[in-house]
Design a protein around this motif. Sequence first.
Motif, PDB file in Angstrom:
ATOM      1  N   SER A 195       0.837  -1.202   0.000  1.00  0.00           N
ATOM      2  CA  SER A 195       0.000   0.000   0.000  1.00  0.00           C
ATOM      3  C   SER A 195       0.866   1.244   0.000  1.00  0.00           C
ATOM      4  CB  SER A 195      -0.905   0.001   1.243  1.00  0.00           C
ATOM      5  OG  SER A 195      -1.627   1.209   1.350  1.00  0.00           O
ATOM      6  N   ASP A 196       0.340   2.336  -0.555  1.00  0.00           N
ATOM      7  CA  ASP A 196       1.048   3.611  -0.474  1.00  0.00           C
ATOM      8  C   ASP A 196       0.344   4.559   0.500  1.00  0.00           C
ATOM      9  OD1 ASP A 196      -1.220   4.292  -1.860  1.00  0.00           O
ATOM     10  OD2 ASP A 196      -0.197   5.265  -3.536  1.00  0.00           O
ATOM     11  N   VAL A 197      -0.553   4.000   1.322  1.00  0.00           N
ATOM     12  CA  VAL A 197      -1.354   4.806   2.240  1.00  0.00           C
ATOM     13  C   VAL A 197      -0.898   4.592   3.680  1.00  0.00           C
ATOM     14  CG1 VAL A 197      -3.672   5.113   3.214  1.00  0.00           C
ATOM     15  CG2 VAL A 197      -3.366   4.858   0.745  1.00  0.00           C
ATOM     16  N   GLN A 301       1.094  14.424  -4.551  1.00  0.00           N
ATOM     17  CA  GLN A 301       0.763  13.111  -4.000  1.00  0.00           C
ATOM     18  C   GLN A 301       1.806  12.051  -4.361  1.00  0.00           C
ATOM     19  OE1 GLN A 301      -3.566  11.984  -3.952  1.00  0.00           O
ATOM     20  NE2 GLN A 301      -3.732  13.696  -5.373  1.00  0.00           N
ATOM     21  N   THR A 302       2.542  12.283  -5.443  1.00  0.00           N
ATOM     22  CA  THR A 302       3.588  11.354  -5.850  1.00  0.00           C
ATOM     23  C   THR A 302       4.650  11.219  -4.764  1.00  0.00           C
ATOM     24  OG1 THR A 302       3.193  11.910  -8.175  1.00  0.00           O
ATOM     25  CG2 THR A 302       5.292  10.863  -7.662  1.00  0.00           C
ATOM     26  N   LEU A 303       4.810  12.286  -3.971  1.00  0.00           N
ATOM     27  CA  LEU A 303       5.818  12.297  -2.913  1.00  0.00           C
ATOM     28  C   LEU A 303       5.479  11.362  -1.756  1.00  0.00           C
ATOM     29  CD1 LEU A 303       6.329  16.141  -2.883  1.00  0.00           C
ATOM     30  CD2 LEU A 303       8.100  14.485  -3.472  1.00  0.00           C
ATOM     31  N   TYR A 304       4.243  10.838  -1.728  1.00  0.00           N
ATOM     32  CA  TYR A 304       3.824   9.977  -0.628  1.00  0.00           C
ATOM     33  C   TYR A 304       3.984   8.494  -0.944  1.00  0.00           C
ATOM     34  CZ  TYR A 304       1.955  14.271   1.314  1.00  0.00           C
ATOM     35  OH  TYR A 304       1.831  15.545   1.799  1.00  0.00           O
ATOM     36  N   GLY A 305       4.916   8.161  -1.833  1.00  0.00           N
ATOM     37  CA  GLY A 305       5.233   6.758  -2.041  1.00  0.00           C
ATOM     38  C   GLY A 305       4.770   6.170  -3.348  1.00  0.00           C
ATOM     39  N   LYS A 306       4.491   7.001  -4.344  1.00  0.00           N
ATOM     40  CA  LYS A 306       4.063   6.457  -5.630  1.00  0.00           C
ATOM     41  C   LYS A 306       5.276   6.047  -6.465  1.00  0.00           C
ATOM     42  CE  LYS A 306      -0.469   8.631  -5.668  1.00  0.00           C
ATOM     43  NZ  LYS A 306      -1.170   7.352  -5.489  1.00  0.00           N
ATOM     44  N   LEU A 329       1.075  17.009 -15.293  1.00  0.00           N
ATOM     45  CA  LEU A 329       1.883  17.483 -14.176  1.00  0.00           C
ATOM     46  C   LEU A 329       1.028  18.449 -13.379  1.00  0.00           C
ATOM     47  CD1 LEU A 329       5.282  18.173 -16.010  1.00  0.00           C
ATOM     48  CD2 LEU A 329       4.588  16.117 -14.757  1.00  0.00           C
ATOM     49  N   GLY A 330       0.771  18.100 -12.114  1.00  0.00           N
ATOM     50  CA  GLY A 330      -0.111  18.900 -11.282  1.00  0.00           C
ATOM     51  C   GLY A 330       0.639  19.657 -10.200  1.00  0.00           C
ATOM     52  N   GLU A 331      -0.115  20.221  -9.309  1.00  0.00           N
ATOM     53  CA  GLU A 331       0.429  21.050  -8.238  1.00  0.00           C
ATOM     54  C   GLU A 331       1.479  20.302  -7.420  1.00  0.00           C
ATOM     55  OE1 GLU A 331      -1.133  23.331  -4.178  1.00  0.00           O
ATOM     56  OE2 GLU A 331      -2.560  22.388  -5.545  1.00  0.00           O
ATOM     57  N   LEU A 336       9.694  17.024  -6.928  1.00  0.00           N
ATOM     58  CA  LEU A 336      10.375  15.785  -7.325  1.00  0.00           C
ATOM     59  C   LEU A 336      11.785  16.034  -7.857  1.00  0.00           C
ATOM     60  CD1 LEU A 336       7.274  14.067  -8.857  1.00  0.00           C
ATOM     61  CD2 LEU A 336       8.618  13.139  -6.981  1.00  0.00           C
ATOM     62  N   TYR A 337      12.081  17.283  -8.233  1.00  0.00           N
ATOM     63  CA  TYR A 337      13.456  17.600  -8.620  1.00  0.00           C
ATOM     64  C   TYR A 337      14.402  17.366  -7.447  1.00  0.00           C
ATOM     65  CZ  TYR A 337      11.628  19.904 -12.837  1.00  0.00           C
ATOM     66  OH  TYR A 337      11.008  20.177 -14.028  1.00  0.00           O
TER      67      TYR A 337
END
Length: 379
Positions: A195-197, A301-306, A329-331, A336-337
Amino acid sequence: MKIIVAPDSFKGSLTSIQAAEAIECGIKKAALTCKENVEIIKVPMADGGEGTVEAIISAIGGKIIQTKVLDPLGRKIDSFFGVLPDNTAVIEMAAASGLNLLTVEERNPMKTTSYGTGELIKAALDIGCKNIIIGIGGSATNDGGVGMCQALGIKFLDKEGKQIGFGGGELYKINKIDISSLDSRINDTIITIASDVKNTLCGPNGASAIYGPQKGATSEMVEILDRNLKHFATAIQKQFNKDVLNVPGSGAAGGLGAALMAFFRAELRLGINLIMELVKLEDKVKEADIVITGEGSTDYQTLYGKVPLGIAKVARKHNKPVICISGSLGEGYEELYNEGIEALFSIVSRPMSLEEAMRMGDVLLEKITTNVLNICFMK
């Protein structure tokens, strides 16, 4: 030049395998134009949600087992799970209890059940699997995993000694939990949650408040569902002396995480990390010149483990450049850089509707990949 292609799925548009194939086509076109010799290694990825089984089987082999289960509204449907060469079962909750199985009008977490997920576990036990990985992304449920438990023999009884019904709206009725009929094979089975949650079960960051609305819950339903899950957690604490209320990940999949940890001794793992281990991604990245990843939408949200974050962490460890090509590419994507991704691109090349972009996902992904790799090959 050796290139690792390791995308997640582009939800509603491309599976991770289809995305990898489109990227491969784009790379080959650029290589032909630039007269570059390339070796492309495709490693379709997932993080525990829809497409997890397909991604793992395609990377390391195994087979798909077809079966029938109940969907979130209790209707019999065709479903499946994977079995790896070492007889480990890989289950994705979305194949039985997923939001993708319902129309928008059918979404109602007061009624939806995780029973079908329990049936997938039972089917894996029936063929002798003693190691089960369960990806729990994309659920349509908020029933605390009670439906799953019911499918495996646990009884949730009201004050009159009757079994409660399906759905998160029924949990307040729980007076006693009877585990005497739990499938005994569970005791000899290792269950791992992908899970990524990391949400806890209840409260402002809990399962109901954060994920309930996307499953069809109104604000009034969210309050009821949250209260019901707390009642469920209290019953577990009182009867089994286990605290699932405040455990990170207990709120995953509408509380399914809580049930898996409370009744099945399941270990919670970050999905992308678990899957990268299974497919031995790090060994492949070590030998790469460039790594390309992507997903449907890349944002904070990608920063939370995607998937792109997981890929970036492995690549950074070995000083390998990462390019992320996503549907949009969203907010917050710029963060990610700082995580090791060198460049991020959207496949959208001109003003278009979301429907058009999703319909043309493979074509757009191939074209942007060609453009990006033309620059890489010219260095």
